[in-house]
Design a protein around this motif. Structure first.
Motif, short mmCIF file in Angstrom:
data_model
loop_
_atom_site.label_atom_id
_atom_site.label_comp_id
_atom_site.label_asym_id
_atom_site.label_seq_id
_atom_site.Cartn_x
_atom_site.Cartn_y
_atom_site.Cartn_z
N GLY A 134 -28.47 -30.29 -21.01
CA GLY A 134 -27.03 -30.34 -20.90
C GLY A 134 -26.34 -29.03 -20.62
O GLY A 134 -26.94 -27.95 -20.66
N ASP A 135 -25.06 -29.18 -20.35
CA ASP A 135 -24.14 -28.06 -20.17
C ASP A 135 -23.41 -27.89 -21.48
O ASP A 135 -22.54 -28.68 -21.82
N ASN A 172 -25.28 -29.62 -13.93
CA ASN A 172 -23.85 -29.94 -13.85
C ASN A 172 -23.49 -29.92 -12.36
O ASN A 172 -23.46 -28.86 -11.74
N ASP A 206 -26.37 -23.57 -19.61
CA ASP A 206 -27.05 -24.84 -19.38
C ASP A 206 -28.47 -24.73 -19.92
O ASP A 206 -29.16 -23.72 -19.69
N ASN A 212 -15.24 -35.21 -22.76
CA ASN A 212 -16.66 -34.85 -22.74
C ASN A 212 -17.44 -35.76 -23.68
O ASN A 212 -16.86 -36.38 -24.59
N GLN A 266 -24.55 -33.83 -15.38
CA GLN A 266 -23.24 -33.76 -16.03
C GLN A 266 -22.15 -33.62 -14.97
O GLN A 266 -22.39 -33.12 -13.88
N GLU A 267 -20.97 -34.06 -15.35
CA GLU A 267 -19.78 -33.98 -14.49
C GLU A 267 -20.01 -34.73 -13.16
O GLU A 267 -19.70 -34.22 -12.08
N HIS A 327 -22.65 -32.99 -22.43
CA HIS A 327 -21.70 -32.13 -21.71
C HIS A 327 -20.61 -31.75 -22.70
O HIS A 327 -19.73 -32.54 -23.02
N ILE A 333 -21.56 -38.46 -17.34
CA ILE A 333 -22.95 -38.02 -17.39
C ILE A 333 -23.86 -39.16 -16.93
O ILE A 333 -23.45 -40.32 -16.88
#
Length: 357
Positions: free
Chosen positions: A280-281, A108, A323, A195, A139-140, A215, A174
């Motif tokens: 992923g987160d 992330n 995560d 998300n 992510q993000e 995410h 993402i």
């Protein structure tokens, strides 16, 4: 009130706190089995497990030092949570393996710190290339008019295959970067949320592996905490009371959203005809419904080959592992490490995986 009376009062309060904390901690052990919508209290107990277990340990030491049998309550609470403890504390070591090894990273990136120079993007890309990472799940992610999508992709020029779908907000969330060909992909939007998740089928010589990048809904803890501080300064006790109520409502609402999202991912995983790697987160701990719903029968890379205390979120005392890299039971974990940088408030997670035993 004499000294003896004060002592008895303090002793009684200490025993009560010991019992209540142990009970609440024990309840948290069952959060993985409880849907947040039906059992919000249990879900909150599960979220607080890292801090509560630490307090239980301290209190157990206190009673042991005083030679009082009350230490049995916190010890019981700790033992009940042994499965969670195995998810955050490991003594495993790297394995020597001669089969084909795939190196996967999940990170992330916190919007690359919203920079317009691309400094953080380039540092991350260079580090991943130096570590010979084959597949990267971010992510993000974020780009802007000064440092555009093409510039971000150019920074990751070691990865010829790239995917970054746009979410319902019209912004990227993402991305998957791969050194191996991506032969198909699918975007997984989450209901009532910015998300999202996605999967990509990646051809590794004669094999195909489905890579998930997800995410999950944020906890909004930091924004709610800031609201609490602001309301307490403006409206005093009444503001604090309202802020606490709103914080609880937001946390529970986001727990429920993550549970729904986890159901979406779990159903998608069940339909796959290929071996799975999930990155992923999750924004949730190994004690949560979200984690256990997605994990199912998959292996957790930290539990397989991690070492020491596993945390991936650098805030809240570095207590939380949120995560993950999970993979199919037919695969074998070779190594796991989670380096910490100031490029994000999350740690990167890197795992080496053999595709077959």
């Amino acid at each position: 009130m004499g000294f003896r009376a004060v002592y008895k009062l303090w002793y009684g309060i200490a025993v009560l706190i010991t019992f209540l904390l142990a009970a609440f901690t024990a309840v948290g052990a069952f959060s993985q089995f409880c849907h947040p919508q039906n059992h919000p209290f249990v879900t909150i107990a599960g979220m607080l497990l890292p801090g509560m277990l630490l307090l239980d340990f301290v209190i157990a030491l206190y009673w042991i030092f005083r030679k009082k049998y009350w230490f049995l309550f916190p010890i019981f609470a700790i033992i009940v949570n042994y499965n969670y403890l195995l998810s955050v504390i490991q003594i495993s070591s790297e394995r020597d393996y001669k089969q084909k090894i795939l190196t996967v990273a999940s990170f992330n990136v916190k919007g690359f710190n919203r920079e317009i120079t691309g400094y953080t993007v380039k540092k991350i890309a260079r580090y991943l290339d130096e570590k010979k990472v084959d597949i990267v799940c971010l992510q993000e992610i974020f780009w802007n008019d000064r440092f555009k999508k093409d510039s971000v992709f150019r920074a990751f020029n070691a990865y010829p295959y790239k995917l970054s779908p746009v979410g319902i907000s019209g912004r990227p969330r993402i991305a998957i970067f791969s050194k191996y060909p991506i032969i198909s992909s699918y975007f997984l939007p989450f209901p009532n949320s910015e998300n999202c998740g996605m999967w990509a089928d990646i051809r590794l010589n004669n094999e195909i592996v489905r890579i998930y990048n997800v995410h999950m809904q944020t906890t909004s803890f930091n924004s709610e905490r800031a609201k609490f501080v602001r309301e307490s300064r403006i409206d005093g006790f009444e503001g604090e009371e309202q802020a606490v109520y709103e914080m609880k409502q937001t946390l529970v609402s986001n727990f429920v959203k993550r549970a729904v999202q986890a159901d979406v991912i779990s159903r998608s995983i069940a339909k796959s005809v290929y071996p799975i790697i999930v990155c992923g987160d999750f924004n949730d701990t190994p004690a949560s419904y979200t984690y256990h719903r997605i994990k199912g029968k998959l292996k957790d890379s930290f539990r397989e080959t991690g070492k020491g205390y596993g945390y991936t979120y650098r805030g809240i005392g570095r207590l939380l592992r949120i995560d993950y890299i999970l993979y199919s039971p037919t695969m074998v974990g070779i190594s796991y490490y989670s380096p910490s940088f100031n490029w994000s408030d999350h740690n990167m997670v890197i795992s080496q995986i053999s595709l077959s035993e």
